[in-house]
Scaffold this motif. Structure first.
Motif, PDB file in Angstrom:
ATOM      1  N   PRO A  41      15.541   4.955   2.393  1.00  0.00           N
ATOM      2  CA  PRO A  41      14.152   5.171   2.812  1.00  0.00           C
ATOM      3  C   PRO A  41      14.014   5.884   4.160  1.00  0.00           C
ATOM      4  CG  PRO A  41      14.437   2.929   2.036  1.00  0.00           C
ATOM      5  CD  PRO A  41      15.792   3.550   2.084  1.00  0.00           C
ATOM      6  N   SER A  42      15.062   5.893   4.964  1.00  0.00           N
ATOM      7  CA  SER A  42      14.972   6.610   6.238  1.00  0.00           C
ATOM      8  C   SER A  42      14.883   8.117   6.014  1.00  0.00           C
ATOM      9  CB  SER A  42      16.178   6.277   7.118  1.00  0.00           C
ATOM     10  OG  SER A  42      17.378   6.630   6.454  1.00  0.00           O
ATOM     11  N   ILE A  43      15.416   8.593   4.897  1.00  0.00           N
ATOM     12  CA  ILE A  43      15.357  10.017   4.542  1.00  0.00           C
ATOM     13  C   ILE A  43      14.243  10.258   3.525  1.00  0.00           C
ATOM     14  CG2 ILE A  43      16.638  11.942   3.528  1.00  0.00           C
ATOM     15  CD1 ILE A  43      19.212  10.498   4.430  1.00  0.00           C
ATOM     16  N   ASN A  44      14.213   9.424   2.510  1.00  0.00           N
ATOM     17  CA  ASN A  44      13.254   9.533   1.411  1.00  0.00           C
ATOM     18  C   ASN A  44      12.091   8.586   1.695  1.00  0.00           C
ATOM     19  OD1 ASN A  44      12.154  10.185  -1.055  1.00  0.00           O
ATOM     20  ND2 ASN A  44      13.562   8.949  -2.251  1.00  0.00           N
ATOM     21  N   PHE A  45      11.264   8.939   2.679  1.00  0.00           N
ATOM     22  CA  PHE A  45      10.228   8.000   3.131  1.00  0.00           C
ATOM     23  C   PHE A  45       9.132   7.808   2.098  1.00  0.00           C
ATOM     24  CE2 PHE A  45       8.732  12.105   4.509  1.00  0.00           C
ATOM     25  CZ  PHE A  45       7.362  12.051   4.344  1.00  0.00           C
ATOM     26  N   TYR A  46       8.502   6.652   2.192  1.00  0.00           N
ATOM     27  CA  TYR A  46       7.467   6.243   1.254  1.00  0.00           C
ATOM     28  C   TYR A  46       6.108   6.328   1.946  1.00  0.00           C
ATOM     29  CZ  TYR A  46      11.250   4.398  -1.591  1.00  0.00           C
ATOM     30  OH  TYR A  46      12.363   4.278  -2.356  1.00  0.00           O
ATOM     31  N   PRO A  47       5.315   7.348   1.641  1.00  0.00           N
ATOM     32  CA  PRO A  47       4.001   7.486   2.290  1.00  0.00           C
ATOM     33  C   PRO A  47       3.014   6.454   1.745  1.00  0.00           C
ATOM     34  CG  PRO A  47       4.272   9.168   0.654  1.00  0.00           C
ATOM     35  CD  PRO A  47       5.574   8.430   0.706  1.00  0.00           C
TER      36      PRO A  47
ATOM     37  N   GLY B  80       0.790  -1.232   0.000  1.00  0.00           N
ATOM     38  CA  GLY B  80       0.000   0.000   0.000  1.00  0.00           C
ATOM     39  C   GLY B  80       0.816   1.273   0.000  1.00  0.00           C
ATOM     40  N   ARG B  81       2.140   1.156   0.001  1.00  0.00           N
ATOM     41  CA  ARG B  81       2.972   2.363  -0.038  1.00  0.00           C
ATOM     42  C   ARG B  81       3.106   2.850  -1.473  1.00  0.00           C
ATOM     43  NH1 ARG B  81       8.611   1.559   2.054  1.00  0.00           N
ATOM     44  NH2 ARG B  81       8.528  -0.116   0.566  1.00  0.00           N
ATOM     45  N   SER B  82       3.494   4.112  -1.605  1.00  0.00           N
ATOM     46  CA  SER B  82       3.718   4.644  -2.949  1.00  0.00           C
ATOM     47  C   SER B  82       5.004   4.043  -3.520  1.00  0.00           C
ATOM     48  CB  SER B  82       3.795   6.162  -2.908  1.00  0.00           C
ATOM     49  OG  SER B  82       4.891   6.573  -2.134  1.00  0.00           O
ATOM     50  N   THR B  83       5.143   4.128  -4.822  1.00  0.00           N
ATOM     51  CA  THR B  83       6.297   3.536  -5.490  1.00  0.00           C
ATOM     52  C   THR B  83       7.565   4.343  -5.274  1.00  0.00           C
ATOM     53  OG1 THR B  83       4.780   2.756  -7.177  1.00  0.00           O
ATOM     54  CG2 THR B  83       7.102   2.676  -7.714  1.00  0.00           C
ATOM     55  N   TYR B  84       7.435   5.664  -5.182  1.00  0.00           N
ATOM     56  CA  TYR B  84       8.591   6.542  -5.023  1.00  0.00           C
ATOM     57  C   TYR B  84       8.484   7.291  -3.710  1.00  0.00           C
ATOM     58  CZ  TYR B  84       8.754   5.598  -9.980  1.00  0.00           C
ATOM     59  OH  TYR B  84       8.773   4.971 -11.179  1.00  0.00           O
ATOM     60  N   GLY B  85       9.633   7.658  -3.164  1.00  0.00           N
ATOM     61  CA  GLY B  85       9.663   8.426  -1.932  1.00  0.00           C
ATOM     62  C   GLY B  85       9.277   9.878  -2.170  1.00  0.00           C
ATOM     63  N   VAL B  86       9.091  10.590  -1.079  1.00  0.00           N
ATOM     64  CA  VAL B  86       8.662  11.986  -1.151  1.00  0.00           C
ATOM     65  C   VAL B  86       9.730  12.850  -1.821  1.00  0.00           C
ATOM     66  CG1 VAL B  86       8.099  14.009   0.236  1.00  0.00           C
ATOM     67  CG2 VAL B  86       7.111  11.804   0.811  1.00  0.00           C
ATOM     68  N   ILE B  87      10.991  12.672  -1.450  1.00  0.00           N
ATOM     69  CA  ILE B  87      12.069  13.475  -2.047  1.00  0.00           C
ATOM     70  C   ILE B  87      12.149  13.206  -3.545  1.00  0.00           C
ATOM     71  CG2 ILE B  87      14.559  13.871  -2.095  1.00  0.00           C
ATOM     72  CD1 ILE B  87      14.555  13.349   0.936  1.00  0.00           C
ATOM     73  N   THR B  88      12.028  11.946  -3.942  1.00  0.00           N
ATOM     74  CA  THR B  88      12.067  11.600  -5.369  1.00  0.00           C
ATOM     75  C   THR B  88      10.912  12.271  -6.109  1.00  0.00           C
ATOM     76  OG1 THR B  88      13.080   9.469  -4.874  1.00  0.00           O
ATOM     77  CG2 THR B  88      12.021   9.693  -7.012  1.00  0.00           C
ATOM     78  N   THR B  89       9.718  12.196  -5.540  1.00  0.00           N
ATOM     79  CA  THR B  89       8.536  12.778  -6.187  1.00  0.00           C
ATOM     80  C   THR B  89       8.675  14.290  -6.335  1.00  0.00           C
ATOM     81  OG1 THR B  89       7.171  11.011  -5.284  1.00  0.00           O
ATOM     82  CG2 THR B  89       6.032  12.993  -6.047  1.00  0.00           C
ATOM     83  N   VAL B  90       9.088  14.972  -5.268  1.00  0.00           N
ATOM     84  CA  VAL B  90       9.214  16.433  -5.306  1.00  0.00           C
ATOM     85  C   VAL B  90      10.337  16.847  -6.259  1.00  0.00           C
ATOM     86  CG1 VAL B  90       9.815  18.463  -3.942  1.00  0.00           C
ATOM     87  CG2 VAL B  90       8.208  16.802  -3.040  1.00  0.00           C
ATOM     88  N   ALA B  91      11.486  16.186  -6.170  1.00  0.00           N
ATOM     89  CA  ALA B  91      12.624  16.546  -7.028  1.00  0.00           C
ATOM     90  C   ALA B  91      12.284  16.337  -8.501  1.00  0.00           C
ATOM     91  CB  ALA B  91      13.851  15.725  -6.640  1.00  0.00           C
ATOM     92  N   LEU B  92      11.649  15.207  -8.820  1.00  0.00           N
ATOM     93  CA  LEU B  92      11.301  14.951 -10.223  1.00  0.00           C
ATOM     94  C   LEU B  92      10.225  15.906 -10.731  1.00  0.00           C
ATOM     95  CD1 LEU B  92      11.410  11.060 -10.380  1.00  0.00           C
ATOM     96  CD2 LEU B  92      13.058  12.677 -11.288  1.00  0.00           C
ATOM     97  N   SER B  93       9.313  16.305  -9.860  1.00  0.00           N
ATOM     98  CA  SER B  93       8.288  17.272 -10.268  1.00  0.00           C
ATOM     99  C   SER B  93       8.906  18.631 -10.571  1.00  0.00           C
ATOM    100  CB  SER B  93       7.240  17.419  -9.172  1.00  0.00           C
ATOM    101  OG  SER B  93       6.585  16.203  -8.954  1.00  0.00           O
ATOM    102  N   LEU B  94       9.777  19.094  -9.686  1.00  0.00           N
ATOM    103  CA  LEU B  94      10.431  20.389  -9.900  1.00  0.00           C
ATOM    104  C   LEU B  94      11.336  20.356 -11.130  1.00  0.00           C
ATOM    105  CD1 LEU B  94      11.318  21.336  -6.218  1.00  0.00           C
ATOM    106  CD2 LEU B  94       9.549  22.341  -7.658  1.00  0.00           C
TER     107      LEU B  94
END
Length: 126
Positions: free
Chosen positions: A73-79, A4-18
């Motif tokens: 994953p400890s830094i780039n957590f997966y919501p 049920g977790r997302s495929t990418y971490g929060v940092i990955t998602t934000v960095a790739l979006s920007l």
């Protein structure tokens, strides 16, 4: 993911979006703005420079993806997946609101659509 977790971490998602936004702007700046009606096509960069910008943008985006996926994953957590869905819906709503508020036209509009819009605007003025 199966848990049920997302495929990418929060940092990955934000960095790739920007980065995606930046790279797509670079493509607009060097290529697509010259396809608009009334654009000065004499200032359009050459084929080699356009190719370099497009290739460099895609390569840069992929390199950033490769780098951010390595963040632990400890830094780039997966919501949970539902959190990412809510974030996506909020982003889409924000985009819709900003487009309406500031009258931002889609870059996907064709020349014909832009010309029709101008004609409709001129009819309203009369």
């Amino acid at each position: 993911a199966a848990d049920g977790r997302s495929t990418y971490g929060v940092i990955t998602t934000v960095a790739l979006s920007l980065a995606g936004g930046f790279f797509f702007y670079m493509m607009y700046h060097f290529v697509y703005q010259y396809d608009l009606p009334g654009a000065d096509r004499s200032k359009r960069p050459g084929f080699a420079k356009i190719g370099l910008v497009l290739f460099g943008s895609v390569l840069g985006w992929l390199a950033l993806f490769g780098a951010t996926i390595l963040i632990p994953p400890s830094i780039n957590f997966y919501p949970p997946g539902w959190v990412m869905i809510v974030v996506g819906l909020l982003a889409a709503a924000g985009r819709f609101y900003l487009k309406k508020k500031f009258n931002i036209r889609s870059s996907m509009m064709t020349r014909t659509q832009v010309e029709r819009e101008k004609v409709a605007k001129n009819k309203k003025k009369k």
